[in-house]
Design an enzyme around this catalytic site. Structure first.
Site, mmCIF file in Angstrom:
data_model
loop_
_atom_site.group_PDB
_atom_site.id
_atom_site.type_symbol
_atom_site.label_atom_id
_atom_site.label_comp_id
_atom_site.label_asym_id
_atom_site.label_seq_id
_atom_site.Cartn_x
_atom_site.Cartn_y
_atom_site.Cartn_z
ATOM 1 N N GLU A 116 33.084 5.113 37.951
ATOM 2 C CA GLU A 116 32.297 6.332 37.592
ATOM 3 C C GLU A 116 31.845 4.940 36.957
ATOM 4 O O GLU A 116 32.344 5.040 35.992
ATOM 5 C CB GLU A 116 32.781 7.384 36.704
ATOM 6 C CG GLU A 116 33.357 7.908 37.718
ATOM 7 C CD GLU A 116 33.603 9.649 37.313
ATOM 8 O OE1 GLU A 116 34.617 9.946 36.165
ATOM 9 O OE2 GLU A 116 34.418 10.115 38.143
ATOM 10 N N CYS A 133 28.251 2.961 30.141
ATOM 11 C CA CYS A 133 29.662 2.597 29.876
ATOM 12 C C CYS A 133 29.961 2.145 30.920
ATOM 13 O O CYS A 133 29.968 3.326 32.280
ATOM 14 C CB CYS A 133 30.374 3.930 29.126
ATOM 15 S SG CYS A 133 31.889 3.663 29.289
ATOM 16 N N CYS A 140 43.732 3.158 36.047
ATOM 17 C CA CYS A 140 44.115 2.272 34.955
ATOM 18 C C CYS A 140 45.729 2.644 35.116
ATOM 19 O O CYS A 140 46.403 3.739 35.051
ATOM 20 C CB CYS A 140 43.463 2.490 33.774
ATOM 21 S SG CYS A 140 44.423 1.147 32.562
ATOM 22 N N CYS A 144 47.647 5.672 28.832
ATOM 23 C CA CYS A 144 47.799 6.170 27.583
ATOM 24 C C CYS A 144 47.865 7.467 27.749
ATOM 25 O O CYS A 144 46.568 8.303 28.878
ATOM 26 C CB CYS A 144 46.548 6.144 27.132
ATOM 27 S SG CYS A 144 46.014 4.432 27.045
ATOM 28 N N CYS A 147 44.327 9.946 28.405
ATOM 29 C CA CYS A 147 43.779 9.383 28.917
ATOM 30 C C CYS A 147 43.620 10.085 30.712
ATOM 31 O O CYS A 147 44.475 9.753 30.858
ATOM 32 C CB CYS A 147 43.665 7.762 29.366
ATOM 33 S SG CYS A 147 42.161 7.731 30.385
ATOM 34 N N CYS A 365 34.617 10.485 26.376
ATOM 35 C CA CYS A 365 35.980 9.265 26.173
ATOM 36 C C CYS A 365 37.244 9.921 27.381
ATOM 37 O O CYS A 365 37.422 11.250 26.432
ATOM 38 C CB CYS A 365 36.104 9.412 24.496
ATOM 39 S SG CYS A 365 37.093 8.132 24.730
HETATM 40 S S1 SF4 Z 1 42.642 4.928 27.626
HETATM 41 FE FE1 SF4 Z 1 42.679 5.588 29.729
HETATM 42 S S2 SF4 Z 1 41.654 3.982 30.965
HETATM 43 FE FE2 SF4 Z 1 41.761 3.037 28.548
HETATM 44 S S3 SF4 Z 1 43.427 1.988 28.675
HETATM 45 FE FE3 SF4 Z 1 44.126 3.767 28.081
HETATM 46 S S4 SF4 Z 1 44.807 4.272 30.790
HETATM 47 FE FE4 SF4 Z 1 43.437 2.805 30.881
#
Ligand code: SF4
Length: 382
Positions: A116, A133, A140, A144, A147, A365
């Protein structure tokens, strides 16, 4: 078509450094090739060196979408390029428009991978800024806890061509809205950790910065990282772009809970890298701080943050968590958010409370990846 010329062009392929993995039809993309390589390529193909520059300008300045539109080079060369290369942008599968003007793009790569990109128009201080963005991976692995992208558990690196192609695809889409809708800024804050795809991300940025092509000013491209410390040093050495850090905690204990990468690179090492980061005059490092209810939003945190970042030129973006169904973390009380901001300002910090953008289309975000289908095994588990 001259087959002799096509053969020469095919042979000249070897002069290109790091072509992205060829798509299934075998034609590599020219969208990830910098001007110097295109010039070398033109020479190797028996053409004048400046033909490489003309191809580059056609692709990134005039933004042609077919080889036939490269009318300043010979038909013979155009045909040979067409037979050898691809210049297709990632396919726009879906565009979702938010009530606030944000547009979220579901893009499909040649191998079927979905990722995306989000276009965010904004009028700030009388001038119009339209930020794109972009994603650097198709998921990923950094994990995190706040996220959505982390929950996808996929992390194919995007190639430089796919990264540049995102920019071109969105530019094409917003072009009918006129000059004021042009993409002015690029932030690597989409899906993925850009510094874990360092070679392709920096290659793409080099192409986007090139004054002969897309010509983005370096202050308008920002790379955001969760804190891949060795690559922060590399980035400062290799490119003049802006840096953003997703910080989100003021102690290692809390940061480890919400960003497991902290176990590998603790706060002390991250902060040392920020102190060493070469900043151009009047520039600051952006610190992103996602406020997580009851986790990192206390007044003690707000007092520790200025101390942690002392003597580093920063601006702090405060972002109350955009909740979604793949996290157990909570959005803080609004009164707590305001108190946190007040405390930072009381300590003289340049802190901005960010309004979430595109929340109604899951484009805010930490929310990216909602249009990416889950692998079947995970679908069954959720
Ligand atoms: S915020 Fe999400 S996309 Fe960014 S590094 Fe952490 S897990 Fe990966």
């Amino acid at each position: 078509m001259s087959s002799i010329h096509t053969e020469l062009v095919l042979k000249a392929l070897e002069s290109l450094d790091a072509l992205s993995a060829p798509p299934p039809d075998g034609r590599p993309s020219l969208l990830g090739v910098p001007i110097t390589e295109l010039e070398r390529f033109a020479e190797a193909a028996g053409e004048q060196r400046y033909r490489g520059r003309q191809i580059f300008q056609g692709l990134f300045h005039r933004r042609v979408t077919s080889f036939a539109d490269l009318t300043d080079i010979s038909k013979k060369l155009r045909d040979a390029l067409e037979a050898t290369f691809d210049i297709d942008r990632p396919k726009v599968e879906q565009v979702q428009a938010s009530t606030d003007g944000t547009r979220k793009y579901k893009l499909k790569a040649n191998d079927g991978s979905i990722f995306e990109a989000v276009y965010i128009p904004e009028v700030a201080r009388g001038s119009r800024t339209n930020t794109l963005c972009v994603s650097s991976q198709t998921g990923c692995a950094v994990g995190c806890k706040f996220c959505f992208t982390a929950s996808l558990k996929r992390n194919r690196n995007l190639s430089a061509a796919e990264i540049v192609g995102q920019v071109l695809a969105v530019r094409d889409d917003v072009a009918p809205f006129g000059e004021r809708a042009q993409v002015t800024n690029i932030v690597f804050m989409g899906m993925g950790e850009p510094l874990l795809n360092y070679a392709q991300v920096t290659r793409a940025i080099g192409i986007l910065l090139d004054p002969m092509g897309a010509a983005f000013p370096s202050k308008r491209i920002t790379v955001s990282t969760s804190g891949i410390v060795p690559r922060i040093y590399d980035l400062g050495r290799d490119l003049p772009t802006q840096l953003a850090i997703s910080l989100n905690a003021t102690t290692n204990a809390v940061r480890q809970q919400v960003m497991p990468i902290t176990k590998k690179w603790p706060l002390e090492e991250l902060i040392t890298a920020l102190r060493a980061y070469p900043l151009q005059p009047r520039r600051r490092i952006t610190i992103e701080y996602v406020l997580l209810g009851g986790v990192n939003d206390t007044i003690e945190d707000a007092r520790r943050l200025p101390h942690l970042l002392r003597d580093i030129p920063v601006k702090v973006n405060l972002l109350p968590l955009n909740a979604h169904d793949r996290t157990e973390l909570k959005t803080p009380e609004w009164s707590q958010v305001l108190a946190f901001e007040r405390e930072l300002k009381r300590h003289g910090m340049n802190a901005i409370l960010r309004r979430p953008r595109g929340r109604d289309i899951s484009a805010a975000c930490g929310q990216l990846g909602e249009t990416v289908p889950l692998p079947q095994s995970r679908e069954a588990a959720t």
